[in-house]
Design a protein around this motif. Structure first.
Motif, mmCIF file in Angstrom:
data_model
loop_
_atom_site.group_PDB
_atom_site.id
_atom_site.type_symbol
_atom_site.label_atom_id
_atom_site.label_comp_id
_atom_site.label_asym_id
_atom_site.label_seq_id
_atom_site.Cartn_x
_atom_site.Cartn_y
_atom_site.Cartn_z
ATOM 1 N N GLY A 147 59.415 1.794 52.094
ATOM 2 C CA GLY A 147 60.621 1.265 51.669
ATOM 3 C C GLY A 147 61.264 1.361 50.123
ATOM 4 O O GLY A 147 62.301 1.086 49.427
ATOM 5 N N LEU A 148 60.146 1.354 48.944
ATOM 6 C CA LEU A 148 59.992 1.071 47.609
ATOM 7 C C LEU A 148 61.419 2.303 47.173
ATOM 8 O O LEU A 148 61.754 2.411 46.083
ATOM 9 N N VAL A 149 60.910 3.893 48.515
ATOM 10 C CA VAL A 149 61.978 5.141 47.260
ATOM 11 C C VAL A 149 63.709 4.227 47.878
ATOM 12 O O VAL A 149 64.439 4.984 47.130
ATOM 13 N N PHE A 150 63.773 4.000 48.419
ATOM 14 C CA PHE A 150 64.842 3.317 48.819
ATOM 15 C C PHE A 150 65.448 3.174 47.876
ATOM 16 O O PHE A 150 67.173 2.092 47.468
ATOM 17 N N ALA A 151 64.300 1.369 47.051
ATOM 18 C CA ALA A 151 65.133 0.699 46.531
ATOM 19 C C ALA A 151 65.189 0.492 44.913
ATOM 20 O O ALA A 151 66.113 0.480 44.142
ATOM 21 N N VAL A 152 64.090 2.218 44.646
ATOM 22 C CA VAL A 152 64.984 2.661 43.321
ATOM 23 C C VAL A 152 66.099 3.603 43.422
ATOM 24 O O VAL A 152 66.641 3.253 42.530
ATOM 25 N N LEU A 153 66.134 4.514 44.687
ATOM 26 C CA LEU A 153 67.810 4.823 44.692
ATOM 27 C C LEU A 153 68.361 4.135 44.613
ATOM 28 O O LEU A 153 69.842 4.256 44.070
ATOM 29 N N THR A 154 68.237 2.757 45.055
ATOM 30 C CA THR A 154 69.735 1.647 45.655
ATOM 31 C C THR A 154 70.006 1.372 43.914
ATOM 32 O O THR A 154 70.675 1.219 43.610
ATOM 33 N N PHE A 155 69.132 1.436 42.941
ATOM 34 C CA PHE A 155 69.025 1.038 41.793
ATOM 35 C C PHE A 155 69.523 1.793 40.653
ATOM 36 O O PHE A 155 70.056 1.513 40.363
ATOM 37 N N ALA A 156 69.094 2.677 41.177
ATOM 38 C CA ALA A 156 69.891 3.944 40.074
ATOM 39 C C ALA A 156 70.734 4.674 39.891
ATOM 40 O O ALA A 156 71.722 4.718 39.431
ATOM 41 N N VAL A 157 71.624 4.457 41.852
ATOM 42 C CA VAL A 157 72.616 4.662 42.037
ATOM 43 C C VAL A 157 73.272 3.637 41.329
ATOM 44 O O VAL A 157 74.573 3.770 40.644
ATOM 45 N N GLY A 158 73.124 2.241 41.758
ATOM 46 C CA GLY A 158 74.098 1.305 41.073
ATOM 47 C C GLY A 158 74.035 1.206 39.584
ATOM 48 O O GLY A 158 75.228 0.437 39.274
ATOM 49 N N GLU A 159 72.872 1.371 38.862
ATOM 50 C CA GLU A 159 72.491 1.785 37.326
ATOM 51 C C GLU A 159 73.768 2.182 37.280
ATOM 52 O O GLU A 159 74.498 2.596 36.150
ATOM 53 N N TYR A 160 73.256 3.476 37.265
ATOM 54 C CA TYR A 160 73.460 4.810 36.222
ATOM 55 C C TYR A 160 74.853 6.019 36.992
ATOM 56 O O TYR A 160 74.724 6.703 35.898
ATOM 57 N N VAL A 161 74.910 5.701 38.137
ATOM 58 C CA VAL A 161 75.704 6.646 38.542
ATOM 59 C C VAL A 161 77.284 6.115 39.073
ATOM 60 O O VAL A 161 78.083 6.628 38.660
ATOM 61 N N ALA A 162 76.870 5.114 39.582
ATOM 62 C CA ALA A 162 78.250 4.565 40.328
ATOM 63 C C ALA A 162 79.442 4.483 39.058
ATOM 64 O O ALA A 162 80.339 4.114 39.422
ATOM 65 N N PRO A 163 78.087 3.168 38.144
ATOM 66 C CA PRO A 163 79.427 2.703 37.397
ATOM 67 C C PRO A 163 80.205 3.399 36.713
ATOM 68 O O PRO A 163 81.654 3.489 36.617
ATOM 69 N N PRO A 164 79.651 4.649 35.778
ATOM 70 C CA PRO A 164 80.447 4.952 34.878
ATOM 71 C C PRO A 164 81.352 6.267 35.872
ATOM 72 O O PRO A 164 82.736 6.343 35.610
ATOM 73 N N LEU A 165 81.504 6.433 36.934
ATOM 74 C CA LEU A 165 81.777 7.550 37.777
ATOM 75 C C LEU A 165 83.055 6.629 38.072
ATOM 76 O O LEU A 165 84.348 6.896 38.573
ATOM 77 N N GLU A 166 82.984 4.740 38.783
ATOM 78 C CA GLU A 166 83.719 4.317 38.853
ATOM 79 C C GLU A 166 84.750 4.587 38.002
ATOM 80 O O GLU A 166 85.541 4.391 38.069
ATOM 81 N N ARG A 167 84.261 4.244 36.681
ATOM 82 C CA ARG A 167 85.430 4.122 35.363
ATOM 83 C C ARG A 167 86.115 5.710 35.142
ATOM 84 O O ARG A 167 87.281 5.152 35.002
ATOM 85 N N VAL A 168 85.756 6.536 36.012
ATOM 86 C CA VAL A 168 86.076 7.732 36.188
ATOM 87 C C VAL A 168 87.472 7.931 36.984
ATOM 88 O O VAL A 168 88.290 8.341 36.493
ATOM 89 N N ALA A 169 86.894 7.166 38.435
ATOM 90 C CA ALA A 169 87.893 7.185 38.963
ATOM 91 C C ALA A 169 89.491 6.109 38.418
ATOM 92 O O ALA A 169 90.388 6.572 39.340
ATOM 93 N N GLN A 170 88.823 5.217 38.141
ATOM 94 C CA GLN A 170 90.082 4.272 37.557
ATOM 95 C C GLN A 170 90.846 4.190 36.905
ATOM 96 O O GLN A 170 91.885 4.801 36.764
ATOM 97 N N LYS A 171 90.146 5.597 35.799
ATOM 98 C CA LYS A 171 90.725 5.913 34.511
ATOM 99 C C LYS A 171 91.790 7.282 35.012
ATOM 100 O O LYS A 171 93.010 7.515 35.109
#
Length: 358
Positions: A107-131
């Motif tokens: 499960g450590l892989v899942f934890a790392v993936l969750t953190f990476a997506v939530g910190e580095y992938v989702a926030p910038p793309l969410e701003r792009v989506a809203q813009k």
């Protein structure tokens, strides 16, 4: 044990991936149906809706990752139990603790993936989506009040009438007070754009009124610098929900609100949730184990998957519930953010203890 762990890892990763894709398809379909209500208004077309939904996928992935991990792990372990593979492993001297340790290591892989997506992938793309959505509809950022946005910046009270999708400010008013809360000056600017951290905001076509004890003075400036801790990332907070922001942005905005003696409850809760959420995947894997122990060859796999869905939905709803209750009742942010994971951890521990005694 190493061979079994590799086999278990492969099955869990495969099952979780399938569940994640299925949930993403389902949530994307519902998001698309929601966007269809806006299609045809202000130039918003079908292609705009499809691109917006696609850009929102990483945020959805982050939100449903623990649920997918729970269902995928439960399905894989249930299949092992039906084939008596878990029974053979436990009969070979492998304790429940070692099984749990193998699951948590996977499960450590899942934890790392969750953190990476939530910190580095989702926030910038969410701003792009809203813009993207704002530009497609020709709209401005959503306003808090009819008069626009109000915020405090040190001794300044700032009113921003409109914020464009590129974070350009329009109709900016700066009210400056002294230590005795007496108005010193009022500056009104047609527009403002962010230049750099050293310069801050550059306001254009500024009309400044200076208030003195015996008279007032009117000044006009073609451009004026406004040095402020406020950054475009902070301004874009109104576009993105706190739960979909990056940890660094949340921390910066909370410090800004604290420095100006404003309420920080909602953003502090979101901040701690972002830190703790990756560990929810480990809790979910631990919760799946007790449902698979024992000789369960006659078990209904569909029923266990349905159970996983219900538990996952419960976790999702509890996250939202405790966040709202924490804001309303002014609970400690860490308690509000960690309560769902702690409850599910205690449930998993209790079920493992019962299953192990049997």
């Amino acid at each position: 044990m190493k061979t079994f762990t590799r086999y278990l890892r492969r099955e869990i990763y495969g099952a979780t991936s399938l569940v994640l894709v299925a949930f993403l398809c389902l949530f994307s379909f519902f998001d698309f149906l929601t966007e269809l209500e806006s299609v045809g208004r202000s130039g918003y077309q079908l292609k705009h809706a499809l691109i917006f939904v696609a850009l929102s996928l990483p945020s959805r992935t982050y939100e449903i990752f623990p649920i997918a991990v729970l269902i995928g792990t439960l399905y894989a372990l249930t299949q092992f139990a039906r084939n008596s593979e878990l029974t053979v492993i436990r009969s070979s001297g492998v304790s429940t603790r070692r099984l749990l340790g193998a699951l948590l290591w996977i499960g450590l892989v899942f934890a790392v993936l969750t953190f990476a997506v939530g910190e580095y992938v989702a926030p910038p793309l969410e701003r792009v989506a809203q813009k993207w959505r704002l530009r497609s509809t020709g709209a401005n950022m959503p306003q808090e009040l009819r008069s626009g946005f109000w915020l405090r910046d040190g001794k300044l009270f700032v009113n921003i009438n409109k914020v464009l999708p590129d974070t350009t400010l329009q109709s900016v008013s700066l009210y400056e007070f002294d230590d005795k809360h007496v108005l010193k000056s009022l500056s009104r600017a047609e527009s403002g754009h962010y230049q750099s951290p050293e310069v801050g905001w550059v306001l254009s076509n500024v009309t400044q009124t200076m208030f003195y004890p015996d008279h007032t003075e009117l000044l006009r400036h073609g451009a004026m610098n406004w040095s402020s801790e406020l950054t475009p990332e902070m301004v874009s907070v109104v576009m993105v929900a706190p739960e979909r922001m990056a940890i660094g942005s949340l921390y910066q905005y909370v410090r800004h609100l604290e420095g100006n003696q404003q309420k920080t409850g909602r953003y502090e809760i979101a901040y701690w949730k972002k830190i703790l959420y990756p560990f929810a995947a480990l809790v979910m894997m631990g919760l799946a184990l007790p449902f698979s122990l024992g000789n369960q060859r006659s078990i209904n796999v569909g029923a266990r998957v349905l159970l996983g869905v219900m538990l996952g939905i419960s976790f999702y709803l509890l996250n939202a519930l405790f966040s709202n209750l924490g804001i309303i009742n002014a609970w400690p942010p860490l308690m509000s953010a960690s309560a769902p994971s702690v409850l599910f951890f205690l449930l998993a521990a209790a079920l493992l203890w019962i299953a192990d005694r049997r």
